[in-house]
Scaffold this motif. Structure first.
Motif, PDB file in Angstrom:
ATOM      1  N   THR A 286      28.291  -2.500 -23.593  1.00 47.37           N
ATOM      2  CA  THR A 286      27.180  -3.454 -23.527  1.00 47.37           C
ATOM      3  C   THR A 286      27.710  -4.796 -23.059  1.00 47.37           C
ATOM      4  OG1 THR A 286      26.005  -2.320 -25.318  1.00 47.37           O
ATOM      5  CG2 THR A 286      25.358  -4.596 -24.811  1.00 47.37           C
ATOM      6  N   LEU A 287      27.174  -5.287 -21.958  1.00 41.69           N
ATOM      7  CA  LEU A 287      27.512  -6.600 -21.428  1.00 41.69           C
ATOM      8  C   LEU A 287      26.239  -7.437 -21.366  1.00 41.69           C
ATOM      9  CD1 LEU A 287      29.949  -5.671 -18.497  1.00 41.69           C
ATOM     10  CD2 LEU A 287      30.492  -6.113 -20.896  1.00 41.69           C
ATOM     11  N   TYR A 288      26.439  -8.750 -21.216  1.00 40.53           N
ATOM     12  CA  TYR A 288      25.281  -9.646 -21.262  1.00 40.53           C
ATOM     13  C   TYR A 288      25.122 -10.379 -19.938  1.00 40.53           C
ATOM     14  CZ  TYR A 288      25.432  -8.650 -26.212  1.00 40.53           C
ATOM     15  OH  TYR A 288      25.437  -8.005 -27.419  1.00 40.53           O
ATOM     16  N   LEU A 289      23.863 -10.539 -19.565  1.00 40.33           N
ATOM     17  CA  LEU A 289      23.526 -11.219 -18.321  1.00 40.33           C
ATOM     18  C   LEU A 289      24.024 -12.660 -18.354  1.00 40.33           C
ATOM     19  CD1 LEU A 289      19.881  -9.861 -17.931  1.00 40.33           C
ATOM     20  CD2 LEU A 289      21.830  -9.284 -16.489  1.00 40.33           C
ATOM     21  N   GLY A 290      24.584 -13.074 -17.208  1.00 45.24           N
ATOM     22  CA  GLY A 290      25.018 -14.450 -17.065  1.00 45.24           C
ATOM     23  C   GLY A 290      26.319 -14.771 -17.752  1.00 45.24           C
ATOM     24  N   GLN A 291      27.094 -13.756 -18.188  1.00 47.30           N
ATOM     25  CA  GLN A 291      28.325 -14.029 -18.893  1.00 47.30           C
ATOM     26  C   GLN A 291      29.507 -13.274 -18.289  1.00 47.30           C
ATOM     27  OE1 GLN A 291      28.045 -13.352 -23.087  1.00 47.30           O
ATOM     28  NE2 GLN A 291      26.611 -15.032 -23.433  1.00 47.30           N
ATOM     29  N   LYS A 292      30.694 -13.802 -18.541  1.00 54.75           N
ATOM     30  CA  LYS A 292      31.931 -13.113 -18.175  1.00 54.75           C
ATOM     31  C   LYS A 292      32.401 -12.327 -19.390  1.00 54.75           C
ATOM     32  CE  LYS A 292      35.052 -15.276 -15.801  1.00 54.75           C
ATOM     33  NZ  LYS A 292      36.145 -16.230 -15.420  1.00 54.75           N
ATOM     34  N   SER A 293      32.734 -11.051 -19.180  1.00 49.50           N
ATOM     35  CA  SER A 293      33.108 -10.195 -20.300  1.00 49.50           C
ATOM     36  C   SER A 293      34.282  -9.302 -19.909  1.00 49.50           C
ATOM     37  CB  SER A 293      31.921  -9.314 -20.735  1.00 49.50           C
ATOM     38  OG  SER A 293      30.786 -10.087 -21.034  1.00 49.50           O
ATOM     39  N   ILE A 294      34.876  -8.694 -20.925  1.00 51.76           N
ATOM     40  CA  ILE A 294      35.924  -7.697 -20.726  1.00 51.76           C
ATOM     41  C   ILE A 294      35.300  -6.313 -20.883  1.00 51.76           C
ATOM     42  CG2 ILE A 294      38.114  -6.766 -21.558  1.00 51.76           C
ATOM     43  CD1 ILE A 294      38.347  -9.450 -20.179  1.00 51.76           C
ATOM     44  N   PRO A 319      24.680  -6.289  -9.992  1.00 52.62           N
ATOM     45  CA  PRO A 319      24.902  -7.703 -10.338  1.00 52.62           C
ATOM     46  C   PRO A 319      26.295  -7.978 -10.907  1.00 52.62           C
ATOM     47  CG  PRO A 319      23.751  -6.622 -12.120  1.00 52.62           C
ATOM     48  CD  PRO A 319      23.961  -5.570 -11.075  1.00 52.62           C
ATOM     49  N   PHE A 320      27.261  -7.082 -10.650  1.00 54.05           N
ATOM     50  CA  PHE A 320      28.612  -7.263 -11.184  1.00 54.05           C
ATOM     51  C   PHE A 320      29.536  -7.825 -10.104  1.00 54.05           C
ATOM     52  CE2 PHE A 320      26.629  -3.623 -13.267  1.00 54.05           C
ATOM     53  CZ  PHE A 320      26.720  -3.978 -14.607  1.00 54.05           C
ATOM     54  N   ASN A 345      32.196 -10.320 -14.256  1.00 57.01           N
ATOM     55  CA  ASN A 345      31.142 -11.345 -14.301  1.00 57.01           C
ATOM     56  C   ASN A 345      29.803 -10.673 -14.040  1.00 57.01           C
ATOM     57  OD1 ASN A 345      32.801 -13.730 -14.641  1.00 57.01           O
ATOM     58  ND2 ASN A 345      33.508 -13.327 -12.547  1.00 57.01           N
ATOM     59  N   VAL A 346      28.826 -11.041 -14.850  1.00 55.96           N
ATOM     60  CA  VAL A 346      27.488 -10.467 -14.704  1.00 55.96           C
ATOM     61  C   VAL A 346      26.541 -11.567 -14.255  1.00 55.96           C
ATOM     62  CG1 VAL A 346      25.620  -9.208 -15.814  1.00 55.96           C
ATOM     63  CG2 VAL A 346      27.991  -8.813 -16.540  1.00 55.96           C
ATOM     64  N   ASP A 347      25.835 -11.336 -13.175  1.00 63.26           N
ATOM     65  CA  ASP A 347      24.875 -12.300 -12.641  1.00 63.26           C
ATOM     66  C   ASP A 347      23.713 -12.440 -13.622  1.00 63.26           C
ATOM     67  OD1 ASP A 347      23.139 -13.852 -11.196  1.00 63.26           O
ATOM     68  OD2 ASP A 347      23.414 -12.728  -9.322  1.00 63.26           O
ATOM     69  N   GLY A 348      23.366 -13.696 -13.909  1.00 60.34           N
ATOM     70  CA  GLY A 348      22.263 -13.937 -14.831  1.00 60.34           C
ATOM     71  C   GLY A 348      20.927 -13.504 -14.289  1.00 60.34           C
ATOM     72  N   ALA A 349      20.830 -13.314 -12.971  1.00 62.15           N
ATOM     73  CA  ALA A 349      19.554 -12.902 -12.375  1.00 62.15           C
ATOM     74  C   ALA A 349      19.391 -11.389 -12.358  1.00 62.15           C
ATOM     75  CB  ALA A 349      19.460 -13.452 -10.955  1.00 62.15           C
ATOM     76  N   ALA A 381      25.511  -1.006 -20.110  1.00 65.81           N
ATOM     77  CA  ALA A 381      24.153  -1.455 -20.438  1.00 65.81           C
ATOM     78  C   ALA A 381      24.125  -2.994 -20.417  1.00 65.81           C
ATOM     79  CB  ALA A 381      23.735  -0.938 -21.805  1.00 65.81           C
ATOM     80  N   LEU A 382      23.229  -3.566 -19.622  1.00 68.05           N
ATOM     81  CA  LEU A 382      23.085  -5.029 -19.548  1.00 68.05           C
ATOM     82  C   LEU A 382      21.930  -5.462 -20.441  1.00 68.05           C
ATOM     83  CD1 LEU A 382      23.638  -6.003 -15.809  1.00 68.05           C
ATOM     84  CD2 LEU A 382      25.260  -5.975 -17.698  1.00 68.05           C
ATOM     85  N   GLU A 383      22.198  -6.512 -21.242  1.00 68.90           N
ATOM     86  CA  GLU A 383      21.189  -7.048 -22.137  1.00 68.90           C
ATOM     87  C   GLU A 383      21.136  -8.570 -21.999  1.00 68.90           C
ATOM     88  OE1 GLU A 383      21.898  -5.807 -26.111  1.00 68.90           O
ATOM     89  OE2 GLU A 383      21.658  -3.646 -25.687  1.00 68.90           O
ATOM     90  N   GLN A 384      20.012  -9.107 -22.409  1.00 65.20           N
ATOM     91  CA  GLN A 384      19.843 -10.567 -22.424  1.00 65.20           C
ATOM     92  C   GLN A 384      20.225 -11.064 -23.810  1.00 65.20           C
ATOM     93  OE1 GLN A 384      18.473 -12.569 -19.711  1.00 65.20           O
ATOM     94  NE2 GLN A 384      19.458 -14.124 -20.972  1.00 65.20           N
ATOM     95  N   ARG A 385      21.292 -11.884 -23.894  1.00 62.40           N
ATOM     96  CA  ARG A 385      21.703 -12.381 -25.215  1.00 62.40           C
ATOM     97  C   ARG A 385      20.680 -13.400 -25.713  1.00 62.40           C
ATOM     98  NH1 ARG A 385      26.450 -12.482 -28.055  1.00 62.40           N
ATOM     99  NH2 ARG A 385      27.667 -11.685 -26.294  1.00 62.40           N
ATOM    100  N   GLN A 386      20.271 -13.250 -26.980  1.00 63.86           N
ATOM    101  CA  GLN A 386      19.316 -14.174 -27.567  1.00 63.86           C
ATOM    102  C   GLN A 386      19.987 -15.516 -27.816  1.00 63.86           C
ATOM    103  OE1 GLN A 386      16.116 -13.436 -27.911  1.00 63.86           O
ATOM    104  NE2 GLN A 386      16.556 -11.383 -27.070  1.00 63.86           N
ATOM    105  N   GLY A 387      19.291 -16.641 -27.474  1.00 68.04           N
ATOM    106  CA  GLY A 387      19.875 -17.971 -27.617  1.00 68.04           C
ATOM    107  C   GLY A 387      19.997 -18.400 -29.072  1.00 68.04           C
ATOM    108  N   THR A 388      21.099 -19.047 -29.505  1.00 71.56           N
ATOM    109  CA  THR A 388      21.334 -19.591 -30.843  1.00 71.56           C
ATOM    110  C   THR A 388      22.010 -20.948 -30.678  1.00 71.56           C
ATOM    111  OG1 THR A 388      23.504 -18.598 -31.070  1.00 71.56           O
ATOM    112  CG2 THR A 388      21.640 -17.262 -31.799  1.00 71.56           C
ATOM    113  N   LEU A 389      22.123 -21.671 -31.771  1.00 74.57           N
ATOM    114  CA  LEU A 389      22.792 -22.967 -31.705  1.00 74.57           C
ATOM    115  C   LEU A 389      24.234 -22.812 -31.229  1.00 74.57           C
ATOM    116  CD1 LEU A 389      21.505 -24.757 -34.952  1.00 74.57           C
ATOM    117  CD2 LEU A 389      20.899 -25.272 -32.576  1.00 74.57           C
TER     118      LEU A 389
END
Length: 418
Positions: A286-294, A319-320, A345-349, A381-389
């Motif tokens: 599972t990776l998240y849109l708009g983020q760099k991950s391993i 989008p990778f 890197n996963v494109d946020g779009a 699987a690409l997911e949109q990470r929910q925003g938090t503080l």
């Protein structure tokens, strides 16, 4: 009247009758009479009639018979092997009538025994025929008296010395589907000829997927009863299955006459192992849109042979993106696994869904040949990470500013205290 009779006599019809004569048959081989052990060939035979009619009677009152006594009629020939190491595969043959001074041909299929000793042999040719013994004249009637006769004519043949190859032992190394491996053999000369400048060779047997890539091994002098060890390199087609396949073995050499000949091929069976294959055994990442991950991927050697210096590679497409798309796996024996890590890197779009990233493994086989595996799919699987503080960039900048300010305050305060 007497004068007329004398004048007419020379023009009267003259009959001919042969009093003595009979057929005299002989047989010879047409073509070569030398054969190698194991040869299967056609043996041509010529049957000749040298019989003569020695006494002839001519007269106006003699009726000429239809047949002459030196004609062999209804000739049938049978080739037998007797004690010779030959097998005759042709039934008795009817040739034809053979007149005196004439000849007839017959052809027999023969097989020389593989174990035939070099030497001279005799093949008996049995000939059966009928001939006119005499013809009795009863005025307007002739009575023919025929006799049937059978005789045996010798045919001389020779078995030549040759080299025959027997495979005593066979062993293969790294022979898998789609790869290249070694074949080791122990060969024995079970023939009777001393081979000079002998070269052992393996060749493809029909449509077998075994294809020699280094199929010659120099032996030199190869004596009868001698054994030699040879090694060949053979490749296996990608379309093969893990089972045994045929391969032909023969020896090219100079024979006892100095001629370059090739022994009869011996077909052997070689077992072929399964194909070298890999599979992705890790669950979908599972990776998240708009983020760099391993991206961690676990690969398994699901084939039948060990691979060396394996490197995994992914093909990142939209989008990778990745600047680190290769990972070293090392040596993998059958059943072993290794984990590869890629920076992605996963494109946020992009769209939040499951993707399949193409991946392949480059490796070296046991003969140090560079190979590339079939393409595999790495499920992501690409997911949109929910925003938090703690993930909000503004909040993170504010926290960083507070930390920097507090550090500066403490530093100044301690300086004043001194």
């Amino acid at each position: 009247m007497l004068l007329l009779a004398l004048l007419a006599a020379p023009g009267a019809a003259q009959g001919v009758k042969y009093l003595y004569g009979s057929p005299d048959l002989s047989a010879t081989i047409s073509g070569t009479n030398q054969f190698a052990p194991g040869a299967e060939t056609q043996l041509g035979v010529i049957i000749s009639n040298s019989g003569l009619n020695t006494h002839k009677m001519v007269g106006s009152t003699i009726v000429t018979p239809d047949d002459q006594p030196n004609t062999a009629k209804l000739v049938t020939v049978t080739l037998k092997s007797s004690d010779a190491p030959f097998t005759v595969k042709t039934d008795p043959q009817f040739v034809r009538d053979i007149a005196g001074g004439g000849a007839a041909n017959a052809v027999f299929n023969v097989k020389v025994a593989d174990s035939a000793e070099p030497g001279t042999y005799t093949l008996p040719l049995e000939v059966t025929y009928t001939y006119l013994q005499d013809a009795e004249d009863y005025g307007d009637v002739l009575r023919y008296n025929y006799q049937k006769k059978t005789l045996t004519l010798p045919l001389t043949v020779q078995v030549t010395p040759d080299l025959q190859v027997e495979v005593l032992d066979i062993r293969s190394e790294s022979l898998n589907v789609g790869t290249e491996g070694y074949v080791y053999m122990t060969l024995k000369n079970v023939g009777h000829d001393t081979a000079s400048k002998a070269i052992a060779m393996v060749t493809r047997s029909g449509a077998s997927p075994l294809i020699p890539t280094d199929g010659n091994a120099y032996i030199g002098t190869f004596e009868p009863g001698e054994t030699v060890d040879v090694k060949f390199k053979v490749s296996v087609a990608n379309t093969a299955e893990p089972q045994s396949y045929p391969l032909d073995v023969a020896v090219t050499y100079e024979d006892y006459e100095g001629k370059t000949v090739t022994s009869r091929p011996t077909t052997i069976g070689l077992p072929v192992g399964g194909k070298i294959a890999f599979e992705v055994v890790s669950p979908p990442s599972t990776l998240y849109l708009g983020q760099k991950s391993i991206l961690e991927v676990v690969y398994k050697n699901s084939g039948a042979a060990t691979v060396y210096n394996a490197q995994a590679r992914i093909s990142a497409v939209d989008p990778f993106t990745s600047n680190d798309d290769t990972a070293f796996l090392g040596d993998l024996a059958p059943g072993e696994t290794a984990t590869a890590r890629f920076e992605v890197n996963v494109d946020g779009a992009g769209t939040a869904k499951e993707y399949g990233i193409d991946s392949e493994i480059r490796y070296r086989d046991n003969l140090d040949n560079s190979k590339i595996s079939d393409t595999m799919k790495v499920r992501v699987a690409l997911e949109q990470r929910q925003g938090t503080l703690f993930t909000n960039p503004v909040f993170l900048i504010a926290v960083l500013a507070v930390i920097i300010g507090a550090g500066y305050y403490i530093f100044v305060y301690r300086k004043k205290q001194r």
